[in-house]
Every structure is written in structure tokens, then in C-alpha cells.
Motif scaffolding. Structure first.
Motif, mmCIF file in Angstrom:
data_model
loop_
_atom_site.group_PDB
_atom_site.id
_atom_site.type_symbol
_atom_site.label_atom_id
_atom_site.label_comp_id
_atom_site.label_asym_id
_atom_site.label_seq_id
_atom_site.Cartn_x
_atom_site.Cartn_y
_atom_site.Cartn_z
ATOM 1 N N VAL A 1 0.851 -1.186 0.000
ATOM 2 C CA VAL A 1 0.000 0.000 0.000
ATOM 3 C C VAL A 1 0.893 1.245 0.000
ATOM 4 N N PRO A 2 0.509 2.302 -0.711
ATOM 5 C CA PRO A 2 1.361 3.499 -0.780
ATOM 6 C C PRO A 2 1.825 4.042 0.570
ATOM 7 N N CYS A 3 0.939 4.070 1.583
ATOM 8 C CA CYS A 3 1.376 4.616 2.885
ATOM 9 C C CYS A 3 2.407 3.699 3.534
ATOM 10 N N GLY A 4 2.300 2.378 3.295
ATOM 11 C CA GLY A 4 3.274 1.432 3.820
ATOM 12 C C GLY A 4 4.613 1.551 3.111
ATOM 13 N N ALA A 5 4.567 1.719 1.793
ATOM 14 C CA ALA A 5 5.800 1.881 1.017
ATOM 15 C C ALA A 5 6.511 3.170 1.417
ATOM 16 N N ALA A 6 5.728 4.228 1.655
ATOM 17 C CA ALA A 6 6.316 5.503 2.068
ATOM 18 C C ALA A 6 6.945 5.389 3.452
ATOM 19 N N ALA A 7 6.289 4.667 4.368
ATOM 20 C CA ALA A 7 6.825 4.477 5.720
ATOM 21 C C ALA A 7 8.152 3.724 5.666
ATOM 22 N N GLN A 8 8.214 2.684 4.842
ATOM 23 C CA GLN A 8 9.455 1.928 4.703
ATOM 24 C C GLN A 8 10.569 2.807 4.151
ATOM 25 N N ALA B 1 -3.259 -0.138 19.493
ATOM 26 C CA ALA B 1 -1.855 0.161 19.202
ATOM 27 C C ALA B 1 -1.511 1.501 19.835
ATOM 28 N N ASP B 2 -0.219 1.677 20.103
ATOM 29 C CA ASP B 2 0.229 2.939 20.720
ATOM 30 C C ASP B 2 0.517 4.015 19.674
ATOM 31 N N ALA B 3 0.867 3.575 18.484
ATOM 32 C CA ALA B 3 1.205 4.537 17.429
ATOM 33 C C ALA B 3 1.079 3.871 16.058
ATOM 34 N N ALA B 4 0.915 4.706 15.040
ATOM 35 C CA ALA B 4 0.855 4.227 13.661
ATOM 36 C C ALA B 4 1.449 5.287 12.751
ATOM 37 N N VAL B 5 2.083 4.838 11.683
ATOM 38 C CA VAL B 5 2.609 5.774 10.690
ATOM 39 C C VAL B 5 1.559 5.882 9.593
ATOM 40 N N VAL B 6 0.961 7.060 9.493
ATOM 41 C CA VAL B 6 -0.136 7.286 8.551
ATOM 42 C C VAL B 6 0.114 8.621 7.824
ATOM 43 N N LEU C 1 12.040 -1.551 12.011
ATOM 44 C CA LEU C 1 10.863 -1.541 12.878
ATOM 45 C C LEU C 1 10.037 -2.791 12.609
ATOM 46 N N THR C 2 9.660 -3.469 13.694
ATOM 47 C CA THR C 2 8.795 -4.642 13.567
ATOM 48 C C THR C 2 7.435 -4.287 14.166
ATOM 49 N N PRO C 3 6.461 -3.993 13.316
ATOM 50 C CA PRO C 3 5.143 -3.597 13.824
ATOM 51 C C PRO C 3 4.360 -4.790 14.369
ATOM 52 N N VAL C 4 3.366 -4.498 15.176
ATOM 53 C CA VAL C 4 2.505 -5.568 15.687
ATOM 54 C C VAL C 4 1.557 -6.051 14.598
ATOM 55 N N SER C 5 1.333 -5.208 13.582
ATOM 56 C CA SER C 5 0.511 -5.625 12.445
ATOM 57 C C SER C 5 0.741 -4.710 11.255
ATOM 58 N N TYR C 6 0.488 -5.276 10.065
ATOM 59 C CA TYR C 6 0.465 -4.513 8.827
ATOM 60 C C TYR C 6 -0.990 -4.446 8.373
ATOM 61 N N GLU C 7 -1.490 -3.240 8.139
ATOM 62 C CA GLU C 7 -2.907 -3.076 7.807
ATOM 63 C C GLU C 7 -3.114 -2.831 6.310
ATOM 64 N N GLU C 8 -4.321 -3.169 5.839
ATOM 65 C CA GLU C 8 -4.625 -3.136 4.402
ATOM 66 C C GLU C 8 -4.701 -1.740 3.806
ATOM 67 N N ASP C 9 -4.988 -0.739 4.648
ATOM 68 C CA ASP C 9 -4.985 0.642 4.165
ATOM 69 C C ASP C 9 -4.751 1.588 5.333
ATOM 70 N N VAL C 10 -4.602 2.853 5.034
ATOM 71 C CA VAL C 10 -4.224 3.831 6.051
ATOM 72 C C VAL C 10 -5.313 4.022 7.111
ATOM 73 N N LYS C 11 -6.569 3.912 6.719
ATOM 74 C CA LYS C 11 -7.653 4.065 7.686
ATOM 75 C C LYS C 11 -7.640 2.928 8.703
ATOM 76 N N ALA C 12 -7.345 1.721 8.235
ATOM 77 C CA ALA C 12 -7.289 0.568 9.133
ATOM 78 C C ALA C 12 -6.131 0.722 10.123
#
Length: 278
Positions: free
Chosen positions: A170-177, A208-213, A187-198
Motif C-alpha cells: 500500500v502506498p502509505c506502507g511503502a512511504a513508511a518503509q 496500538a500505541d502509534a501508527a505511521v499514517v 521496525l517490527t510492527p505488531v501488524s500490517y494493515e490493508e490501508d491507512v484508515k485501518a
């Protein structure tokens, strides 16, 4: 005496004929100009009426981060063109692109990155040439009050901190990486979500305590989360392209919707939501 009188008379007649022809020519030119203006006005009037008489259902597939802005723009477009209806399908850009190439009926695709847009445009005759209409930048979303005192991207690597990222596809995930790599962080997240809203919703629900969005999503969430800016985000700004899909069921109205998104009025809504100008 007679000869002189005749010459003078002939010269007078020639002068009068010349003046008459000049006047007639001027009148004809004026009439032609008026006719051209009238024709131009009629054409302009015809164009205006055709735009006012737009009709049909416009189906827009758009990145999840555009949900609030596009919903507003859809309502404003319908108000300006009473014969139209705009419906949306929001989600991860990669899954939307897969749906389009799989044959899902749609008129417009608005993606959160050129890479996911290319999934559609690389398929022959799937879409017209896309154009970037906004850009977006990442931000860290934390719980209200930022209880874990997150102030940088590096802080997300703290032991025990539950962090969520968008899926790498997903674009937001690629940008975070890309941002993490720019700072040499792992960084090892507790989960990878299907889109930025999730991803954002995990923080809203305190799972979760934080998310990169995107910062637009932090702004849309209001007081449900707190945003933390980080300098590495400047190295991972996403361009958002939009394109008319080939064989669009409502091509005329779809073109008008894209024009509206790119107009000054449309850009005002988007920049007001935190998007950057292209």
C-alpha cells in the motif's frame, strides 16, 4: 461651358459612387463581425448548457486517505450538476487497482501513488494519461496526549511500544518503509494493515500505541489521535494521480468530476484537509 459642367458632373457621380461603395463595405464588415460574435456567443452558450446538463452516475475508485475530501467534493459536484450522482469505493490503492484490472466497472481512479496507478495504466487501453492532483506526507499518530512521549521516528523502535504500519504494498506502507530506510531504522510492527484508515483505527481503538499514517488522516481523526511530525517524512512524499478509465460508463460526467477535483474550488477542499499542492 457645357464641357466643363459635364466633367464636373461625372467626377461628382464617381465620388458619390465611391463613397457609397465604401459605406456599403463598412456596413457589410460590421454585419459579418456581429454575425461572428453571435455565432461565438451561441457556441459558448451551447458549451455552458451542455456542462450544466451533465447527467449520469460517476463511480470513483479512490485511495482510502481521500475519503473525507472526496466525499465532500462529490456532494459539491452533485449540487453543481443536479443530474449527476457520484459514488465512491475507497480502499488500499493496490486492491482498487486489482479490482479495476479485474473488470470492476468504474469511471475514475484516484491513487495514492504513481506505482499503484501504473498497475492500471500499464494495461493497454485501461485508462487515459493520469495527472497528479495532490501530494501527501506522513505523520505519526499516537494516542491522545501522546502518553508514550513519541517525538521522532526512532522512538517507534522503543521496546514494548505497539506500532502499526500499512502493508508494504500500500502506498502509505511503502512511504513508511522509505522513511525508515532513510534514517537507517528497522521496525517490527505488531501488524500490517490493508490501508491507512485501518492502521489509524488501531490507534483510535487503543489496540496500538502509534501508527505511521498520512497527516491528512491525523487531521480527519480530530481529537481521537495526536499527530507527531518527523523530518524523514520529507523523503517519502507521495504524489496522487487521477485518471479517467477507458470505456467509462459515464465518461462525460467523469471528465467533469476530474476537472472539478483539479479546479481552484476542488484544491481548496483538498489543501484544507492537509494535502499538498501538486
Amino acid at each position: 461651358m457645357t464641357t466643363r459642367f459635364t466633367c464636373r458632373t461625372r467626377r461628382t457621380r464617381r465620388t458619390r459612387r465611391t463613397r457609397t461603395l465604401r459605406v456599403a463595405g463598412a456596413v457589410a464588415a460590421a454585419l459579418l463581425a456581429m454575425s461572428a460574435c453571435s455565432s461565438s456567443d451561441d457556441s459558448s452558450s451551447s458549451d455552458d448548457s451542455s456542462s450544466e446538463e451533465l447527467s449520469g452516475k460517476v463511480t470513483v475508485f479512490a485511495a482510502a486517505s481521500l475519503k473525507e475530501s472526496f466525499t465532500t467534493l462529490g456532494k459539491e459536484f452533485e449540487k453543481a450538476h443536479p443530474g449527476t450522482e457520484v459514488t465512491f469505493s475507497f480502499g488500499g490503492s493496490d486492491s482498487l487497482a486489482a479490482s479495476i484490472t479485474g473488470g470492476a466497472p468504474a469511471d475514475v481512479f484516484a491513487s495514492a501513488s504513481p506505482k499503484t496507478m501504473a498497475i492500471v495504466t500499464d494495461k493497454k487501453d485501461n485508462a487515459t494519461e493520469p495527472v497528479t492532483f495532490v501530494r501527501n506526507q506522513l505523520e505519526i499518530a499516537t494516542l491522545p496526549g501522546n502518553p508514550d512521549k513519541v517525538s521522532s521516528l526512532k522512538d517507534l523502535t522503543k521496546s514494548g511500544l505497539k506500532v502499526v504500519l500499512c502493508a508494504k504494498e500500500v502506498p502509505c506502507g511503502a512511504a513508511a518503509q522509505k522513511a525508515l530506510e532513510a534514517d537507517g531504522l528497522e521496525l517490527t510492527p505488531v501488524s500490517y494493515e490493508e490501508d491507512v484508515k485501518a492502521a489509524l483505527n488501531k490507534v483510535v481503538l487503543k489496540e496500538a500505541d502509534a501508527a505511521v499514517v498520512y497527516r491528512t488522516d491525523v487531521r480527519a481523526a480530530g481529537g481521537k489521535v495526536e499527530g507527531v511530525e518527523f523530518p524523514e517524512s520529507a523523503d517519502a512524499v507521495n504524489d496522487y494521480p487521477i485518471a479517467l478509465l477507458k470505456n467509462a460508463p459515464s465518461a462525460g460526467a467523469a471528465k467533469a468530476f476530474i476537472a472539478f477535483v483539479r479546479s481552484a474550488e476542488g484544491q481548496k477542499v483538498l489543501t484544507g484537509a492537509g494535502f499538498l499542492k501538486p
